[in-house]
Design an enzyme around this catalytic site. Structure first.
Site, PDB file in Angstrom:
ATOM      1  N   LYS A  24       0.833  -1.215   0.000  1.00 17.10           N
ATOM      2  CA  LYS A  24       0.000   0.000   0.000  1.00 17.10           C
ATOM      3  C   LYS A  24       0.865   1.262   0.000  1.00 17.10           C
ATOM      4  O   LYS A  24       0.622   2.187  -0.766  1.00 17.10           O
ATOM      5  CB  LYS A  24      -0.925   0.032   1.245  1.00 17.10           C
ATOM      6  CG  LYS A  24      -1.899  -1.130   1.324  1.00 17.10           C
ATOM      7  CD  LYS A  24      -2.902  -0.962   2.463  1.00 17.10           C
ATOM      8  CE  LYS A  24      -2.289  -0.940   3.864  1.00 17.10           C
ATOM      9  NZ  LYS A  24      -1.640  -2.202   4.270  1.00 17.10           N
ATOM     10  N   ARG A  99      -9.739   0.613   8.815  1.00 22.53           N
ATOM     11  CA  ARG A  99      -9.328  -0.751   9.134  1.00 22.53           C
ATOM     12  C   ARG A  99     -10.420  -1.502   9.888  1.00 22.53           C
ATOM     13  O   ARG A  99     -10.245  -2.678  10.181  1.00 22.53           O
ATOM     14  CB  ARG A  99      -8.077  -0.717  10.006  1.00 22.53           C
ATOM     15  CG  ARG A  99      -6.759  -0.925   9.246  1.00 22.53           C
ATOM     16  CD  ARG A  99      -5.647  -0.737  10.256  1.00 22.53           C
ATOM     17  NE  ARG A  99      -4.411  -1.385   9.957  1.00 22.53           N
ATOM     18  CZ  ARG A  99      -3.342  -0.774   9.458  1.00 22.53           C
ATOM     19  NH1 ARG A  99      -3.410   0.491   9.108  1.00 22.53           N
ATOM     20  NH2 ARG A  99      -2.213  -1.419   9.318  1.00 22.53           N
ATOM     21  N   ARG A 138      11.820  -5.751   4.751  1.00 21.85           N
ATOM     22  CA  ARG A 138      11.700  -4.362   4.292  1.00 21.85           C
ATOM     23  C   ARG A 138      12.403  -3.363   5.222  1.00 21.85           C
ATOM     24  O   ARG A 138      12.505  -3.562   6.421  1.00 21.85           O
ATOM     25  CB  ARG A 138      10.245  -3.982   4.059  1.00 21.85           C
ATOM     26  CG  ARG A 138       9.390  -3.905   5.279  1.00 21.85           C
ATOM     27  CD  ARG A 138       7.951  -3.588   4.871  1.00 21.85           C
ATOM     28  NE  ARG A 138       7.096  -3.467   6.032  1.00 21.85           N
ATOM     29  CZ  ARG A 138       5.802  -3.180   5.987  1.00 21.85           C
ATOM     30  NH1 ARG A 138       5.206  -3.008   4.823  1.00 21.85           N
ATOM     31  NH2 ARG A 138       5.103  -3.073   7.083  1.00 21.85           N
ATOM     32  N   ARG A 172      11.083  -1.204  10.814  1.00 17.90           N
ATOM     33  CA  ARG A 172      10.012  -0.953  11.779  1.00 17.90           C
ATOM     34  C   ARG A 172      10.021  -1.985  12.893  1.00 17.90           C
ATOM     35  O   ARG A 172      10.158  -3.181  12.646  1.00 17.90           O
ATOM     36  CB  ARG A 172       8.656  -0.992  11.070  1.00 17.90           C
ATOM     37  CG  ARG A 172       8.356   0.301  10.366  1.00 17.90           C
ATOM     38  CD  ARG A 172       7.143   0.221   9.513  1.00 17.90           C
ATOM     39  NE  ARG A 172       5.996  -0.366  10.190  1.00 17.90           N
ATOM     40  CZ  ARG A 172       4.780  -0.389   9.653  1.00 17.90           C
ATOM     41  NH1 ARG A 172       4.574   0.130   8.468  1.00 17.90           N
ATOM     42  NH2 ARG A 172       3.778  -0.932  10.295  1.00 17.90           N
ATOM     43  N   ARG A 183      -0.624  -8.755  13.622  1.00 16.02           N
ATOM     44  CA  ARG A 183      -1.126  -7.789  12.636  1.00 16.02           C
ATOM     45  C   ARG A 183      -1.952  -8.495  11.550  1.00 16.02           C
ATOM     46  O   ARG A 183      -2.960  -7.974  11.088  1.00 16.02           O
ATOM     47  CB  ARG A 183       0.043  -7.009  12.023  1.00 16.02           C
ATOM     48  CG  ARG A 183       0.645  -6.014  13.027  1.00 16.02           C
ATOM     49  CD  ARG A 183       2.001  -5.502  12.588  1.00 16.02           C
ATOM     50  NE  ARG A 183       1.944  -4.715  11.386  1.00 16.02           N
ATOM     51  CZ  ARG A 183       2.993  -4.504  10.588  1.00 16.02           C
ATOM     52  NH1 ARG A 183       4.174  -5.043  10.881  1.00 16.02           N
ATOM     53  NH2 ARG A 183       2.874  -3.759   9.527  1.00 16.02           N
TER      54      ARG A 183
HETATM   55  P1  AMP Z   1       0.696   0.578   9.218  1.00 19.73           P
HETATM   56  O1  AMP Z   1       1.867   1.499   9.070  1.00 19.73           O
HETATM   57  O2  AMP Z   1      -0.481   0.962   8.356  1.00 19.73           O
HETATM   58  O3  AMP Z   1       1.074  -0.870   9.031  1.00 19.73           O
HETATM   59  O4  AMP Z   1       0.185   0.732  10.726  1.00 19.73           O
HETATM   60  C1  AMP Z   1       1.033   0.420  11.810  1.00 19.73           C
HETATM   61  C2  AMP Z   1       0.207   0.212  13.059  1.00 19.73           C
HETATM   62  O5  AMP Z   1      -0.509   1.424  13.364  1.00 19.73           O
HETATM   63  C3  AMP Z   1      -0.877  -0.858  12.949  1.00 19.73           C
HETATM   64  O6  AMP Z   1      -0.380  -2.170  13.208  1.00 19.73           O
HETATM   65  C4  AMP Z   1      -1.862  -0.388  14.011  1.00 19.73           C
HETATM   66  O7  AMP Z   1      -1.395  -0.704  15.320  1.00 19.73           O
HETATM   67  C5  AMP Z   1      -1.804   1.118  13.871  1.00 19.73           C
HETATM   68  N1  AMP Z   1      -2.803   1.619  12.885  1.00 19.73           N
HETATM   69  C6  AMP Z   1      -2.555   2.242  11.702  1.00 19.73           C
HETATM   70  N2  AMP Z   1      -3.696   2.590  11.077  1.00 19.73           N
HETATM   71  C7  AMP Z   1      -4.700   2.169  11.890  1.00 19.73           C
HETATM   72  C8  AMP Z   1      -6.112   2.207  11.799  1.00 19.73           C
HETATM   73  N3  AMP Z   1      -6.738   2.745  10.730  1.00 19.73           N
HETATM   74  N4  AMP Z   1      -6.829   1.677  12.827  1.00 19.73           N
HETATM   75  C9  AMP Z   1      -6.225   1.136  13.907  1.00 19.73           C
HETATM   76  N5  AMP Z   1      -4.891   1.051  14.052  1.00 19.73           N
HETATM   77  C10 AMP Z   1      -4.129   1.559  13.052  1.00 19.73           C
END
Ligand code: AMP
Length: 230
Positions: A24, A99, A138, A172, A183
């Site tokens: 994404k 999400r 990554r 990360r 996740r």
């Molecule tokens: P990402 O960078 O999109 O993989 O997000 C990293 C982490 O941020 C996720 O594993 C969640 O803990 C939190 N997170 C990001 N976006 C959301 C969302 N829309 N709703 C809930 N948690 C989120």
């Protein structure tokens, strides 16, 4: 309007759905450059809040470290603030939001507050094994944010960013194996069903995201072009 005024084109709103590791972020960055859009990643906004030590960041940190989902209230508030801050280019790509079904329902109101509405949702589809492989390797350049992968997209010179020449690469904390499993669970339980939610609204395109980055990008480009043409 008296005919001499050209109506301003409404800003585009595109959702990128897909599990962690589906690409994404990579695809959103490519669309930003090609179409003048802005990537709005709730993950990035939350990581910034954690780094700044804001109340939302403090509340979110433990959940993020464990690979869970941050509460709808926090994420919705953080996205509302970002939308209200403006600088939305020709439109926005929502990366990692919504999400949950609660977030999807809240999104229409959030967009309405700033005079926008959803144009399209794209589900990037990859299988679980591939996701784990992609996440495991990554890393990102700390200087410019360019994303790389040990196997699929290494830097041309080891340890040096192709884009900005930076030498500080970051991985990360939540990309470690134990957290990735949590996740993926959160994705399958809470986020996966949103594809059906948007399909029912007639705005969903499914894209096979197992293939080559350029091919996936071309398919996404067609989606953006088709909604901007209407
Ligand atoms: P990402 O960078 O999109 O993989 O997000 C990293 C982490 O941020 C996720 O594993 C969640 O803990 C939190 N997170 C990001 N976006 C959301 C969302 N829309 N709703 C809930 N948690 C989120």
């Amino acid at each position: 309007m008296d005919g001499s005024q050209t109506p301003t084109k409404p800003k585009l709103v595109l959702i990128l759905l897909g599990p962690p590791g589906a690409g994404k972020g990579t695809q959103a960055r490519m669309l930003e450059t090609r179409f003048g859009l802005k990537q709005l990643s709730t993950g990035d906004l939350l990581r910034a809040a954690v780094a700044q030590g804001t109340a939302a960041g403090l509340a979110a940190k433990a959940v993020m470290d464990a690979g869970g989902l941050v509460s709808d209230d926090i994420v919705i508030a953080i996205l509302r603030d970002r939308l209200a801050a403006g600088d939305l280019g020709r439109g926005v790509i929502l990366d990692g939001f919504p999400r949950t079904e609660g977030q999807a329902i809240a999104l229409d109101a959030l967009l309405g507050e700033v005079g926008l509405r959803l144009d399209a949702a794209v589900a990037l589809e990859v299988d679980d094994g591939e996701m784990v492989r992609r996440i495991a390797g990554r890393f990102t350049c700390k200087g410019c944010g360019e994303g790389y992968h040990d196997d699929f997209k290494p830097t041309r010179e080891a340890g040096i960013c192709d884009g900005c020449g930076g030498t500080e690469m970051v991985r990360r904390a939540d990309d470690k194996a134990e957290t990735v499993a949590a996740r993926l669970d959160a994705y399958h339980i809470e986020t996966g069903p949103l594809a059906a939610y948007y399909a029912a609204q007639g705005v969903l395109t499914r894209v096979d995201a197992m293939g080559e980055i350029g091919e996936i990008s071309a398919e996404l480009g067609c989606v953006v072009a088709s909604v901007t043409a209407t």
